[in-house]
Design an enzyme around this catalytic site. Structure first.
Site, PDB file in Angstrom:
ATOM      1  CG  ASP A 216       5.458   4.497  -2.518  1.00 34.46           C
ATOM      2  OD1 ASP A 216       6.078   5.468  -1.682  1.00 34.46           O
ATOM      3  OD2 ASP A 216       4.628   4.623  -3.124  1.00 34.46           O
ATOM      4  CG  PHE A 217       6.253  -1.522   2.327  1.00 35.41           C
ATOM      5  CD1 PHE A 217       6.994  -1.868   3.294  1.00 35.41           C
ATOM      6  CD2 PHE A 217       5.002  -2.163   1.935  1.00 35.41           C
ATOM      7  CE1 PHE A 217       6.754  -3.615   3.644  1.00 35.41           C
ATOM      8  CE2 PHE A 217       4.679  -3.490   2.555  1.00 35.41           C
ATOM      9  CZ  PHE A 217       5.763  -3.956   3.364  1.00 35.41           C
TER      10      PHE A 217
END
Length: 314
Positions: free
Chosen positions: A87-88
């Protein structure tokens, strides 16, 4: 710039970051493992793996091109073949294949469940049980204003929930910036979008700094405290076994104050490595229909390569 120390093994170079709280820049890419076929980097928090947006200058893709311009492949959309996702907001070990054959081998390991992962996290509150199996089916949230989120089965707007499991083991109890928190080791036994974040939130212990799954209340910490700590890919010719140094230690973040040790991380890691888990990917084939993987045709391999090199973050 990240401080590095150099270790040598028989499959390549492994560079281990001592740790830093500084934001990502083109100059501070930290490499955990490097061979002729693969690079494993310690991804910073709050950057994307790749992006089609011209204004996003800080991505793993752009940092790799800056550090290793000679390794970029112009025949791929992003220049590098990312073997999996983070994820970011998540930091930690991220594997990149440096050629088509290597990408295909990694793809088959993920497909055949020959990959072991473990994450570190700080979660809100005091987790009372030493070990918990989190078993909540997760689906897409279709509620207006929450379509970027996932949700657990039974909640309003939860579409097409799929079974998934996470093993949570308590490492330490303590405080973060004066509030009670627990340091945990998370082992995903399935591979769903935002799985670890949703599961922790579902038991009332959201990850520290997770703005999305704290209902937009946890916005004080400088980052979300989720880190891909351990990655083992059982490649036949070149097994990859790396750890991305623990960022949740008081010497790196003075707001984290551990008070009581419950389990020793190094001991748990030994158990994980001697008894590797088999992570289930999205939409696994039913057990009764599963058999040894057949030899793939050139067309199937080409499809795999396309899938790998264009697999961007959700």
């Amino acid at each position: 710039m990240c401080q590095l120390c150099l270790l040598i093994n028989n499959t390549g170079l492994a560079l281990h970051e001592k740790g830093s709280m500084e934001p990502a820049s083109l100059e501070n890419l930290c490499v955990l493992y490097h061979s002729a076929n693969y690079i494993v980097v310690n991804k910073h928090w709050d950057i994307r793996i790749d992006s089609k947006m011209w204004y996003e200058k800080q991505t793993v893709q752009s940092r790799l091109k800056h550090r290793f311009p000679e390794l970029a492949d112009p025949g791929t959309y992003y220049g590098f073949r990312f073997c999996h996702q983070l994820d970011f907001s998540t930091s930690g070990a991220l594997c990149v294949a440096l050629n088509k054959a290597a990408a295909g081998h990694a793809y088959r390991c993920f497909k055949d469940r020959l990959v072991t992962k473990a994450y570190l996290a700080l979660v809100r509150g005091t987790v009372a049980e030493e070990k918990i199996t989190l078993d909540f089916a997760i689906g897409k949230n279709t509620t207006e204003g929450k379509t970027h989120m996932m949700c657990t089965e039974g909640t309003d707007g939860c579409e097409n929930p799929k079974p998934c499991q996470t093993e949570l083991t308590v490492l330490e109890h303590g405080e973060y910036d004066g509030d009670p928190v627990t340091k945990v080791l998370l082992q995903p036994l399935t591979g769903r979008t935002h799985q670890l974040r949703v599961h922790c939130s579902a038991i009332g212990h959201p990850i520290v700094g997770d703005y999305t799954y704290s209902l937009h209340t946890d916005n004080t910490p400088y980052r979300m405290m989720l880190h891909a700590y351990f990655l083992h890919i059982t490649l036949e010719s070149e097994p990859i076994h790396v750890t991305a140094p623990d960022p949740f230690v008081p010497t790196l973040d003075s707001k984290w104050a551990p008070q009581r040790c419950v389990n020793v991380l190094e001991d748990l890691l030994k158990n994980i490595f001697t008894k590797p888990q088999t992570e289930i990917q999205e939409d696994p084939e039913p057990q009764e229909h599963r058999r040894s993987s057949p030899v793939e045709s050139e067309e199937q391999q080409a499809q795999c390569q396309q899938w790998l090199c264009e697999w961007s973050l959700d």
